[in-house]
Design a protein around this motif. Structure first.
Motif, mmCIF file in Angstrom:
data_model
loop_
_atom_site.group_PDB
_atom_site.id
_atom_site.type_symbol
_atom_site.label_atom_id
_atom_site.label_comp_id
_atom_site.label_asym_id
_atom_site.label_seq_id
_atom_site.Cartn_x
_atom_site.Cartn_y
_atom_site.Cartn_z
ATOM 1 N N TYR A 143 5.114 95.216 -40.587
ATOM 2 C CA TYR A 143 6.733 95.393 -39.902
ATOM 3 C C TYR A 143 7.458 96.477 -39.931
ATOM 4 C CZ TYR A 143 5.308 90.154 -41.636
ATOM 5 O OH TYR A 143 4.650 89.289 -41.550
ATOM 6 N N VAL A 144 6.848 97.834 -40.653
ATOM 7 C CA VAL A 144 7.945 98.741 -40.027
ATOM 8 C C VAL A 144 7.485 99.426 -39.016
ATOM 9 C CG1 VAL A 144 7.654 101.043 -41.487
ATOM 10 C CG2 VAL A 144 7.420 99.328 -43.042
ATOM 11 N N VAL A 145 6.060 98.731 -38.223
ATOM 12 C CA VAL A 145 5.999 99.534 -37.257
ATOM 13 C C VAL A 145 6.632 98.617 -36.167
ATOM 14 C CG1 VAL A 145 4.494 100.245 -35.182
ATOM 15 C CG2 VAL A 145 3.526 100.584 -37.628
ATOM 16 N N PHE A 146 6.706 97.590 -36.434
ATOM 17 C CA PHE A 146 7.190 96.214 -35.504
ATOM 18 C C PHE A 146 9.341 96.695 -35.379
ATOM 19 C CE2 PHE A 146 10.093 92.433 -36.071
ATOM 20 C CZ PHE A 146 9.610 92.121 -34.026
ATOM 21 N N TYR A 221 3.558 84.279 -34.977
ATOM 22 C CA TYR A 221 4.738 85.455 -33.890
ATOM 23 C C TYR A 221 4.727 86.324 -34.491
ATOM 24 C CZ TYR A 221 3.930 85.177 -39.568
ATOM 25 O OH TYR A 221 2.935 85.161 -40.556
ATOM 26 N N ASP A 222 3.049 86.887 -34.311
ATOM 27 C CA ASP A 222 2.177 87.988 -33.784
ATOM 28 C C ASP A 222 2.042 88.620 -32.705
ATOM 29 O OD1 ASP A 222 1.535 88.831 -36.899
ATOM 30 O OD2 ASP A 222 0.304 87.028 -37.163
ATOM 31 N N TYR A 223 1.980 87.266 -32.326
ATOM 32 C CA TYR A 223 2.266 87.548 -30.399
ATOM 33 C C TYR A 223 3.248 88.546 -30.462
ATOM 34 C CZ TYR A 223 -2.966 85.469 -30.944
ATOM 35 O OH TYR A 223 -4.019 84.850 -30.562
ATOM 36 N N ILE A 224 4.475 87.634 -30.190
ATOM 37 C CA ILE A 224 5.774 87.986 -30.278
ATOM 38 C C ILE A 224 5.864 90.108 -30.660
ATOM 39 C CG2 ILE A 224 8.073 88.067 -30.378
ATOM 40 C CD1 ILE A 224 7.799 85.325 -31.261
#
Length: 470
Positions: A143-146, A221-224
Motif C-alpha cells: 500500500y505504501v508503494v501504491f 483490487y490487486d489487479y487495479i
C-alpha cells in the motif's frame, strides 16, 4: 518486551514510509538534520534494543553451533552479509585513506548505505525466530508503494498541464514547513518534456514484485494496483527501470513456467492473464495517454548518432509526437555517448588499482558528472569496479551467490517465492546499471529487502524440513 517489539515495528514502518514517499529524505529538516536520518536512528536503536533484549530474556547464545544453529545462529548468507558490511566500511575509510581519496567524499557517498545495511543483522535473526514475518511486511509495503505510484501519476499529469507544477509543488511545501526543507533535484526529459523520476522511483519495482509474490492469492483490487503501478513506471520515462522490469520479468516467467508446468496449471493461467493485462496497459497507455513515449524511447534506446534525419514520409499521431521523437533522439544520442565515455575513463582508472579499487568517494580526475557529488556516475558497474575493485565485487557476488544456493538447497518447496525473488533481484541489478541509484538509502534498502526475503525463504524451507523429519 512486547512494548519494545511494537516500538521497533512502529519506528521501522515510519522509516519505510518516509523512505518510499519522502523523495530524497530532506523534505523536512529538524535542527538541520534530515527527517530520514532521524527516523533511521530511531528505527536502528529500537530494532537493535529489541534484538539484544530478546537474546538476553531467552538466554540465547547467538554463535551457538548446536543442531538448532540455523535458527539461533548464522548461515552463509549471514557470513556474506558480515563480509559485505566490513567491505563497505573499509572502502569508505581505510582504502580511501591509503589511496589518497577524499574521506569526506567517501563518507558522503557510502555512509548512509553502510548504516542502512546494518539493519540486516537483527532483522534476519528475528525472521529466523519467527519474531518478524516478511509476508506481513510485504502487505504493508504494497500500500505504501501504491501511494508512491499515485504520486507519480498525479505529478505527471499535473506537470503536463502546468510546466511549472513540480517546482511550485516543492516550493509550496518548503513554505508550508517555513523553509525547513531541501527539495530534491528535478530531472525532466531532454528539452524539458515531462518525466517523474526520483531515487525513490525504483520502489515501483518492489510493488510489481509484491503483485507476483501474491499471485495465487491476489484479489480483484490487486489487479487495479498492478495496472496503476505499471502506469507509474511509464511516467518515470526511464529506460533503465523499463529494461530492468522487462528482463526481470522474462527471468521470472521462464522460471515460473519450468517449475509449474507439470502440477500447477492454475498458477500459470493467472500468470498469463497478468502478463496480458500488463501488456494491454503498456500498449494502450502508450498510444492513448503518453503520446507514444514508450515506443519513442525504446526506438532510441541505443542511438549514439543524431546526425541522420527522420524520413519525410514518417507518419506521426501529432506534432507533439514528432517533437518528442526529435527531442528524445537527440537526448538519447548525447546520453549514450556520455555513457560510452564513462566506461572508458572508469575502466582506465580501475586498471590502476584493480584489486582494492580507489575507495568510495573516488572519481576520475578531470571528468566529473556533478560538482556537488563528483563521485556520482551513471555507469554503476564500472563505477563500482573503480571504487571497490575485484575484492569488493567478489564480496557482492558472494553475498548474492550464497542467497541463490541456499534458497535452491533449503527453500526449494517455495519455488514460486524463489522465482519472484529472481524477478526482484534481476530487475534491481539491471535498473541500477545506468543510473546512480544503488549506493544510497533507497538502493541499499532494496538490497536488504532482497537479502531478507532470501533469509525468509531459506528459514521456512529449513523449518519445513525439520518438522517433516520430526
Amino acid at each position: 518486551m512486547k512494548i519494545l517489539k511494537k516500538t521497533a515495528i512502529i519506528f521501522c514502518f515510519l522509516f519505510c514510509i518516509e523512505l518510499i514517499l519522502g523523495f530524497t529524505g530532506t523534505m523536512v529538516m529538524i535542527g538541520g538534520i534530515a527527517i530520514r536520518h532521524i527516523l533511521f536512528i530511531l528505527a536502528f536503536l529500537s530494532l537493535y534494543a529489541y534484538f539484544f533484549v530478546y537474546l538476553l530474556v531467552n538466554r540465547i547464545k547467538i554463535f551457538s553451533l548446536s543442531k538448532d544453529s540455523y535458527f539461533g545462529s548464522y548461515t552463509a548468507i549471514d557470513i556474506g552479509a558480515v563480509l559485505f558490511e566490513i567491505s563497505m566500511i573499509l572502502s569508505m575509510t581505510l582504502i580511501p585513506w591509503l589511496k589518497g581519496t577524499s574521506l569526506q567524499y567517501a563518507h558522503s557517498e557510502a555512509f548512509d548505505s553502510a548504516a542502512v545495511f546494518s539493519l540486516f543483522f537483527p532483522a534476519s535473526y528475528l525472521i529466523k525466530r519467527k519474531e518478524f514475518e516478511m509476508t506481513k511486511f510485504l502487505e504493508f509495503l504494497k500500500y505504501v508503494v501504491f501511494a508512491l505510484a499515485l504520486v507519480h501519476i498525479g505529478m505527471y499529469f499535473a506537470q503536463e498541464a502546468n510546466p511549472k507544477f513540480i517546482y511550485e509543488f516543492f516550493e509550496g511545501f518548503s513554505n508550508l514547513v517555513h523553509g525547513h526543507s531541501i527539495a530534491p533535484s528535478i530531472t525532466l526529459g531532454h528539452g524539458g518534456y515531462t518525466r517523474i523520476i526520483f531515487t525513490t522511483s525504483i520502489y515501483l519495482i518492489v510493488g510489481i514484485y509484491i503483485f507476483f509474490y501474491n499471485l495465487e492469492k491476489n484479489k480483484w483490487y490487486d489487479y487495479i494496483i498492478f495496472a496503476v503501478e505499471i502506469l507509474a513506471v511509464i511516467t518515470t520515462v526511464t529506460k533503465s527501470i523499463w529494461f530492468g522490469i522487462s528482463i526481470g520479468f522474462c527471468v521470472f516467467f521462464l522460471l515460473a513456467v519450468v517449475t509449474n508446468i507439470k502440477n500447477n496449471k492454475n498458477y500459470l493461467l493467472k500468470l498469463l492473464f497478468s502478463s496480458v493485462l500488463g501488456l494491454l496497459v503498456i500498449f494502450g497507455s502508450n498510444k492513448f495517454i503518453f503520446d507514444q513515449i514508450v515506443s519513442i524511447r525504446m526506438e532510441n534506446a541505443f542511438v549514439v548518432d543524431n546526425s541522420g534525419k527522420e524520413k519525410e514520409d514518417k507518419k506521426y499521431k501529432s506534432e507533439k509526437e514528432k517533437y518528442m521523437k526529435e527531442l528524445d533522439k537527440s537526448g538519447a544520442a548525447e546520453s549514450n555517448q556520455i555513457k560510452l565515455e564513462q566506461m572508458k575513463r572508469l575502466t582506465a582508472k580501475w586498471l590502476q588499482s584493480p584489486i582494492l579499487g580507489w575507495g568510495y568517494g573516488s572519481y576520475v580526475e578531470g571528468y566529473l558528472r556533478s560538482e556537488v557529488s563528483p563521485f556520482s556516475y551513471e555507469m554503476q558497474f564500472f563505477a563500482l569496479m573503480m571504487k571497490i575493485g575485484l575484492v569488493g565485487m567478489g564480496i557482492w557476488m558472494l553475498l548474492f551467490g550464497a542467497q541463490v544456493i541456499l534458497q535452491i538447497r533449503r527453500g526449494i518447496k517455495y519455488k514460486n517465492r524463489i522465482s519472484t525473488w529472481a524477478f526482484l533481484t534481476v530487475s534491481m541489478a539491471v535498473c541500477v546499471q545506468t543510473n546512480p541509484l544503488l549506493i544510497c538509502f533507497t538502493g541499499m534498502s532494496i538490497i536488504i529487502l532482497i537479502s531478507l526475503l532470501s533469509v525468509q525463504n531459506v528459514s521456512d524451507g529449513m523449518r519445513e524440513a525439520v518438522s517433516v523429519y520430526e
